[in-house]
Each structure stands twice: as structure tokens, then as C-alpha cells.
Motif scaffolding. Structure first.
Motif, PDB file in Angstrom:
ATOM      1  N   ALA A 125     -23.641  78.236  35.456  1.00 22.57           N
ATOM      2  CA  ALA A 125     -24.028  77.620  36.719  1.00 22.57           C
ATOM      3  C   ALA A 125     -25.468  77.332  36.685  1.00 22.57           C
ATOM      4  O   ALA A 125     -25.961  76.449  37.254  1.00 22.57           O
ATOM      5  N   ALA A 126     -26.274  78.301  36.284  1.00 21.34           N
ATOM      6  CA  ALA A 126     -27.580  78.046  36.292  1.00 21.34           C
ATOM      7  C   ALA A 126     -28.343  76.802  35.698  1.00 21.34           C
ATOM      8  O   ALA A 126     -28.964  75.994  36.253  1.00 21.34           O
ATOM      9  N   PHE A 127     -27.534  76.448  34.428  1.00 24.72           N
ATOM     10  CA  PHE A 127     -28.054  75.538  33.884  1.00 24.72           C
ATOM     11  C   PHE A 127     -27.403  74.196  34.192  1.00 24.72           C
ATOM     12  O   PHE A 127     -28.124  73.169  34.089  1.00 24.72           O
ATOM     13  N   LEU A 128     -26.206  74.139  34.561  1.00 26.09           N
ATOM     14  CA  LEU A 128     -25.292  72.960  35.065  1.00 26.09           C
ATOM     15  C   LEU A 128     -26.027  72.596  36.498  1.00 26.09           C
ATOM     16  O   LEU A 128     -26.184  71.345  36.811  1.00 26.09           O
ATOM     17  N   ALA A 129     -26.556  73.412  37.214  1.00 23.96           N
ATOM     18  CA  ALA A 129     -26.828  72.972  38.529  1.00 23.96           C
ATOM     19  C   ALA A 129     -28.566  72.242  38.150  1.00 23.96           C
ATOM     20  O   ALA A 129     -28.642  71.234  38.986  1.00 23.96           O
ATOM     21  N   ALA A 130     -29.108  72.768  37.191  1.00 26.19           N
ATOM     22  CA  ALA A 130     -30.376  72.084  37.091  1.00 26.19           C
ATOM     23  C   ALA A 130     -30.125  70.691  36.518  1.00 26.19           C
ATOM     24  O   ALA A 130     -30.678  69.717  36.632  1.00 26.19           O
ATOM     25  N   ALA A 131     -29.119  70.693  35.354  1.00 22.11           N
ATOM     26  CA  ALA A 131     -28.691  69.339  34.903  1.00 22.11           C
ATOM     27  C   ALA A 131     -28.194  68.507  35.910  1.00 22.11           C
ATOM     28  O   ALA A 131     -28.648  67.261  35.652  1.00 22.11           O
ATOM     29  N   ALA A 132     -27.423  68.902  36.812  1.00 24.99           N
ATOM     30  CA  ALA A 132     -26.896  67.826  37.950  1.00 24.99           C
ATOM     31  C   ALA A 132     -28.100  67.573  38.577  1.00 24.99           C
ATOM     32  O   ALA A 132     -27.974  66.071  38.976  1.00 24.99           O
ATOM     33  N   ALA A 133     -29.186  68.235  38.686  1.00 24.20           N
ATOM     34  CA  ALA A 133     -30.406  67.667  39.499  1.00 24.20           C
ATOM     35  C   ALA A 133     -30.992  66.576  38.877  1.00 24.20           C
ATOM     36  O   ALA A 133     -31.389  65.633  39.239  1.00 24.20           O
ATOM     37  N   GLY A 134     -30.982  66.589  37.572  1.00 23.92           N
ATOM     38  CA  GLY A 134     -31.594  65.725  36.541  1.00 23.92           C
ATOM     39  C   GLY A 134     -30.951  64.528  36.631  1.00 23.92           C
ATOM     40  O   GLY A 134     -31.221  63.555  36.532  1.00 23.92           O
ATOM     41  N   ARG A 135     -29.481  64.636  36.504  1.00 25.62           N
ATOM     42  CA  ARG A 135     -28.661  63.505  36.670  1.00 25.62           C
ATOM     43  C   ARG A 135     -28.846  62.802  37.783  1.00 25.62           C
ATOM     44  O   ARG A 135     -28.962  61.579  37.687  1.00 25.62           O
ATOM     45  N   LEU A 136     -28.762  63.397  38.900  1.00 29.70           N
ATOM     46  CA  LEU A 136     -29.122  62.670  40.333  1.00 29.70           C
ATOM     47  C   LEU A 136     -30.237  61.985  40.205  1.00 29.70           C
ATOM     48  O   LEU A 136     -30.426  60.730  40.528  1.00 29.70           O
TER      49      LEU A 136
END
Length: 366
Positions: free
Chosen positions: A351-362
């Protein structure tokens, strides 16, 4: 000094024997870091003066000795040249640099005239460990986007300490770095987060900027006593300068401390009490994860979904955007540097890394 373990520009890691054991231990052989731009280049057999306070306190990220000086091999005086920005001011190791915003800088006129980020996305993150994950998310949308990292001074001051930054630059994932405030040693130096962001846009030509402290986040278990509190101020700076401020949620599905499970209280406090209303907050949609990806994770990150759903109303003053996670697991696994947060690697705290990657995607989609 007995061994040179590794070296990269501005940074050498060594092993050394110390003349007395660390307090409360029998340890007399340690690892230590020399920032060569300040103390010079250590050689085998050199005598070193080393600060062992972090080792004595059994700290994690800071678990190295720090070379203060090479008494028998002092570095030569720096050559005469421009620049009067003093970093780590009034400490024995203060260093003088040429700031990108310095009157003597070739970029001074640019930064004297430019006052807008022209809607450039600015991602503000609490933890340094988010950096490669954010970039992985950006690259899943467009690997050609130019990304700048703006280092704040909340944790490690020398930019050279970050192995992740060195690896990301070597891999071409980062266009450039800027150290701000008391931090130093990046590609460019700046006095404030504000001029650091303007330099990212108008000097480095970045499409996206990421602001985060270096390794060594400091927390006390109190509401306001953590070094990442200024994340909210970083978002305010981006908004003031006409950027698109994006708050990266610090999340965890594995942290045993309740205040960091789901959305960390660090994010909730900085976003609700420090940041002005109207920031963009990417929210990872864990329901969009592929089953094959879930099987590679130690724990299904969707375990935090109920907790997160109860926390998100606290962020009602901001624009929350649900972000799908399809393909992001593969993007995270492609990182050229190891992913680790608080000692937990990618499968252990997805979850820690997916949340950060989601922010990068947006940010990339914006």
C-alpha cells in the motif's frame, strides 16, 4: 581506516577501527561515511575523526559513523569562485555553495523574473522512500516526462547520502536534483523550496517536480512533532507559485503502529491543518489490482480499504481523485533502486508504494 566499501561522487563509505567501544557495547569496528566534498578523500590507513552518536543511539537510517575530518590529510582550500550561499550554517561543517538563485549565478536573472510554475504538477511527499515509487507511476504514463527532485532540509542534509537518488539519476529516471534550505550537494542549490521549484521548472525544464525530505524522517509520536509536517507548507508553496499541488498520501498496510496504518496521521495532520484547502489528493483504488499482482504481495493492501474510507472524510477540503492501480505493480518492480520504507520492502507493504505510484500516475496524466 581499514576498508573502502563503496564510493560514488561526493560520497565514500568506509570501515574503521575506533579507539574505544561504542557506549554499552564491545563494538570497536564500524562503518562510516565521508562526504568527500567537505572532508576530502579517505585512503586506507588514514586516521579519521568520526562522529558515532547515531551508532551509539542504535539509529536505523543514521546507523553510520560520520567522518568529521582526516586530521593528517586535510582537503585543500576550495578555489576562488562565485557563490555565497552557506548551507548547514554555523555548524563546524558549514559549506559554501553557488546557489541557483545567487546574485552570481548565471540563472539569477531567470529566477528574479520568473514567479510562476505555469501549472506544473508538484508532488509533496512525507517520506523519501516514496520518491522512486512516484517516479515509477509517472513513467507508466509517459517515460519521457522530465522529473526534478527538490530536497527539503527536514532530514538528511547532504544530498549525497541518498543511494536512491544516485541510482535514479544513473538510470535516467531523474532529470536533476535541487537541494534547498540547509540541505546541500544536489545538482543545483537553492535558498528556499520556492526558488527550488522555480529552478526545477525554468532551469531544469522539468515537467513534474517532487518535493520530499531526504532519508532519516524524524517522528516523536506526537501530533506535530515530525519532520514531515512541512509537507503541507510545500503544497502551499506550489499553490502560491501557480503550480498544481498534489499531496502524496503516506499509507501502510503493514505498519504495526495504529497511527500509521491506513493513511498515516502524518498525512492527515499536514493536509488538514497545514495545507490550504483545494489541494489535489490521489487516492489509490485497491479494487483495481489484478489478482496475479495480489498474489505477489505478503498482505493484500485492500485490508486497509475500510480504515481509509473512514479517514478520507477528514480531507473534505481537498479534491480527492480515485486512481486505478492497473499496471502499477509491474512499474514498481521495474524500479532501478530498491523499494523500502521503514525497513519493509515492496511485497511487505504494498500500500505504501502503490499510493505513491498512484500519485505519480495522476501527476503524469495532469
Amino acid at each position: 581506516m581499514t576498508t573502502i566499501r563503496s564510493t560514488r561522487p561526493g560520497y565514500t563509505e568506509v570501515e574503521a577501527d575506533i579507539d574505544q567501544a561504542l557506549p554499552g557495547t564491545t563494538i570497536t569496528h564500524i562503518r562510516a561515511i565521508a562526504y568527500t566534498e567537505v572532508v576530502g578523500n579517505p585512503q586506507l590507513g588514514d586516521t579519521i575523526l568520526v562522529n558515532v552518536s547515531a551508532l551509539a543511539k542504535r539509529l536505523g537510517t543514521g546507523g553510520f559513523g560520520l567522518v568529521v575530518a582526516l586530521p593528517d590529510a586535510l582537503p585543500t582550500d576550495p578555489p576562488e569562485g562565485p557563490g555565497h550561499l552557506v548551507k548547514d550554517r554555523y555548524s563546524p561543517l558549514q559549506t559554501m555553495v553557488l546557489g541557483v538563485d545567487d546574485q552570481e549565478s548565471e540563472h539569477h536573472e531567470t529566477l528574479a523574473n520568473e514567479e510562476s510554475l505555469d501549472e506544473m504538477p508538484v508532488l509533496a511527499a512525507d517520506l523519501h522512500s516514496s520518491l522512486p515509487a512516484i517516479i515509477a507511476g509517472v513513467r507508466m504514463v509517459d517515460p519521457e516526462l522530465r522529473i526534478a527532485y527538490v530536497l527539503s532540509d527536514g532530514a538528511a542534509l547532504p544530498a549525497r547520502f541518498s543511494q536512491a537518488v544516485a541510482g535514479l539519476k544513473d538510470a535516467g529516471w531523474l532529470q536533476g536534483t535541487i537541494s534547498t534550505g540547509q540541505s546541500w550537494g544536489a545538482d543545483l542549490e537553492a535558498v528556499t523550496i520556492h526558488t527550488g521549484l522555480l529552478a526545477a521548472k525554468h532551469v531544469l525544464g522539468a515537467d513534474i517536480a517532487i518535493v520530499a525530505q531526504g532519508p532519516g524522517n524524524l517522528g516523536t509520536g506526537t501530533k506535530y512533532g515530525f519532520s514531515g509536517l512541512v509537507t503541507g507548507e510545500h503544497l502551499n508553496a506550489a499553490a502560491l507559485l501557480g503550480g498544481t499541488p498534489i499531496g502524496v498520501l503516506r499509507m501502510s498496510n503493514a505498519d504495526a503502529r495504529g497511527r500509521h496504518f491506513g493513511v498515516s496521521h502524518h498525512s492527515l495532520t499536514s493536509l488538514t491543518e497545514i495545507a490550504r484547502p483545494g489541494m489535489t489528493i490521489p487516492v489509490p483504488d485497491f479494487s483495481t489490482l489484478a489478482e496475479a499482482d495480489r498474489r505477489e504481495m505478503d498482505t493484500d493492501p485492500a485490508a486497509v480499504a475500510e480504515v481509509v474510507a473512514a479517514q478520507l472524510p477528514m480531507l473534505h477540503m481537498h479534491e480527492q481523485v480515485d486512481v486505478g492501480l492497473d499496471g502499477l505493480w509491474a512499474g514498481l518492480k521495474s524500479s532501478p533502486v530498491g523499494l523500502s520504507t521503514m525497513g519493509r520492502r515492496l511485497p511487505a507493504d504494498a500500500a505504501a508504494f502503490l499510493a505513491a505510484a498512484a500519485a505519480g500516475r495522476l501527476a503524469a496524466e495532469i
